[in-house]
Design a protein around this motif. Structure first.
Motif, short mmCIF file in Angstrom:
data_model
loop_
_atom_site.label_atom_id
_atom_site.label_comp_id
_atom_site.label_asym_id
_atom_site.label_seq_id
_atom_site.Cartn_x
_atom_site.Cartn_y
_atom_site.Cartn_z
N UNK A 23 -8.72 29.47 -11.33
CA UNK A 23 -9.96 29.20 -10.48
C UNK A 23 -10.75 27.89 -10.45
N UNK A 24 -10.79 27.58 -11.90
CA UNK A 24 -11.88 26.47 -11.97
C UNK A 24 -11.00 25.13 -12.57
N UNK A 25 -9.71 25.20 -12.80
CA UNK A 25 -8.83 23.99 -13.37
C UNK A 25 -8.85 22.93 -12.24
N UNK A 26 -8.15 21.78 -12.71
CA UNK A 26 -7.92 20.72 -11.73
C UNK A 26 -7.16 20.97 -10.47
N UNK A 27 -6.17 22.13 -10.62
CA UNK A 27 -5.44 22.50 -9.22
C UNK A 27 -5.70 23.92 -9.11
N UNK A 28 -6.82 24.08 -9.58
CA UNK A 28 -7.43 25.55 -9.18
C UNK A 28 -8.08 25.85 -7.74
N UNK A 29 -8.60 27.03 -7.53
CA UNK A 29 -9.13 27.45 -6.17
C UNK A 29 -10.32 26.50 -5.95
N UNK A 30 -11.17 26.53 -6.85
CA UNK A 30 -12.31 25.72 -6.73
C UNK A 30 -12.10 24.19 -6.32
N UNK B 110 -9.48 23.11 -5.04
CA UNK B 110 -8.54 23.13 -3.60
C UNK B 110 -9.55 23.24 -2.56
N UNK B 111 -10.66 23.98 -2.88
CA UNK B 111 -11.52 24.13 -1.67
C UNK B 111 -12.33 22.57 -1.60
N UNK B 112 -12.82 22.22 -2.67
CA UNK B 112 -13.60 20.82 -2.68
C UNK B 112 -13.00 19.71 -1.98
N UNK B 113 -11.46 19.60 -2.29
CA UNK B 113 -10.54 18.50 -1.70
C UNK B 113 -10.33 18.81 -0.39
N UNK B 114 -10.31 20.05 0.35
CA UNK B 114 -10.32 20.21 1.58
C UNK B 114 -11.55 20.00 2.38
N UNK C 115 -13.51 16.37 -6.59
CA UNK C 115 -13.29 17.38 -7.50
C UNK C 115 -13.99 17.44 -8.86
N UNK C 116 -13.97 18.62 -9.57
CA UNK C 116 -14.92 18.87 -10.64
C UNK C 116 -13.98 19.71 -11.56
N UNK C 117 -13.02 19.35 -12.70
CA UNK C 117 -12.35 20.10 -13.42
C UNK C 117 -13.14 20.50 -14.75
N UNK C 118 -13.64 21.82 -14.47
CA UNK C 118 -14.46 22.22 -15.67
C UNK C 118 -13.81 22.61 -16.72
N UNK C 119 -12.68 22.90 -16.58
CA UNK C 119 -11.90 23.40 -17.92
C UNK C 119 -11.53 22.35 -18.84
#
Length: 315
Positions: free
Chosen positions: A145-152, A154-158, A163-167
């Motif tokens: 959900x929150x990783x670099x390739x996660x859903x969050x 992915x939404x931010x890049x689109x 990007x924001x890699x919280x993990x």
């Protein structure tokens, strides 16, 4: 001729221990496996604390390892990595106490207000479920959900936001692990509070409503006082367990955020004691944690007595 009574009037006779054993044998058999596990995994390892005062060598064993006195503790208290782990442990415990502890109480109050038993059972099942997930699975879900390739991201890049890699962010690691604990354990934590709510006399609510008290006044004057004893008891236990913020959760995420942010006392004992073969050093760190935890639970219990509550125990 009358015989003297065998016991005082109004008081039942004291049962022989054999009678009580025969009467309660089913309960004793049910608890026996838990007692055995407690002895094997909690009390038997206490014997190993002697290694904190030795230069322990697993090849020669405990009995033949040379004594070192308090040398391990002198090393420990002079190690900046140890104090960094202590600081992280206290900080993470404080954050979890402030953000996590009230959540089960609020969830229990919300569930208790749901009138439909079917809806209540469904919500309980949903919030209980994450408790049964392993930390590996729970952290994997957060990664997705929150990783670099996660859903969050992915939404931010689109949406060209960035990007924001919280993990992998050490600055937000305390909030991340607290969010993980809330998601995984808050639902399970409401069980005790729901039981306490069920024990409150419903006649009190009816009498308060008849006197014109609204929902908030009934909550403040009936519900919360009814929960106060349980809240204080769990708070005492929480404070006594303040230095045990989690091992597996931090072990899995340590490489992602670095040891400066993720090292706590449990991971310190593992990485700088067991992993390096310096068992005495790790045992000294573990003994320090146990002694401080004992002092914390004693102090929290005294504080509970000062506020008129029973706490964990009362003389």
């Amino acid at each position: 001729m009358t015989t003297a009574p065998t016991h005082q009037a109004g008081r039942p006779a004291r049962l022989n221990w054999r009678i009580r054993l025969r009467r309660d044998r089913s309960l004793i058999l049910m608890t026996l496996p838990a007692v055995v596990l407690l002895l094997v995994f909690n009390y038997a390892p206490l014997f190993g604390l002697i290694t904190a005062f030795q230069e322990y060598d697993p090849l020669v064993g405990v009995w033949n390892s040379p004594l070192a006195g308090f040398d391990q503790f002198e090393r420990l208290f002079g190690d900046p990595l140890f104090w960094g782990a202590v600081r992280n442990t206290l900080y993470l415990s404080f954050v979890q106490l402030i953000l996590f502890f009230p959540i089960p109480i609020a969830l229990a109050l919300l569930l208790n207000s749901v009138l439909s038993q079917r809806i209540r059972n469904f919500i309980q099942s949903v919030v209980y479920l994450p408790h049964f997930f392993s930390w590996v699975l729970a952290i994997t879900i957060f990664q997705q959900m929150l990783g670099g390739a996660g859903a969050l991201n992915h939404f931010l890049r689109n949406n060209d936001i960035g990007t924001w890699d919280i993990m992998t962010n050490p600055d937000t690691f305390a909030l991340l692990v607290t969010a993980q604990v809330i998601w995984k354990e808050a639902g399970w934590g409401i069980i005790v509070f729901l039981a306490a709510l069920a024990a409150i006399n419903t006649d009190l609510y009816e009498a308060a409503a008849a006197d014109g008290a609204g929902p908030w006044r009934r909550l403040w004057h009936i519900t919360l006082p009814g929960l106060r004893g349980v809240i204080v008891l769990l708070l005492v236990l929480r404070l006594g367990n303040a230095l045990s913020v989690g091992f597996e959760q931090f072990l899995i995420q340590r490489n992602a955020v670095g040891h400066d942010a993720a090292d706590v006392l449990d991971t310190f004992s593992f990485y700088y004691g067991i992993a390096t073969g310096d068992y005495s050093y790790g045992a000294a760190a573990g003994l320090f944690k146990s002694v401080i935890s004992l002092l914390l639970i004693w102090g929290a219990n005294k504080l509970a007595h000062a506020f008129g509550e029973d706490g964990l125990y009362r003389k």
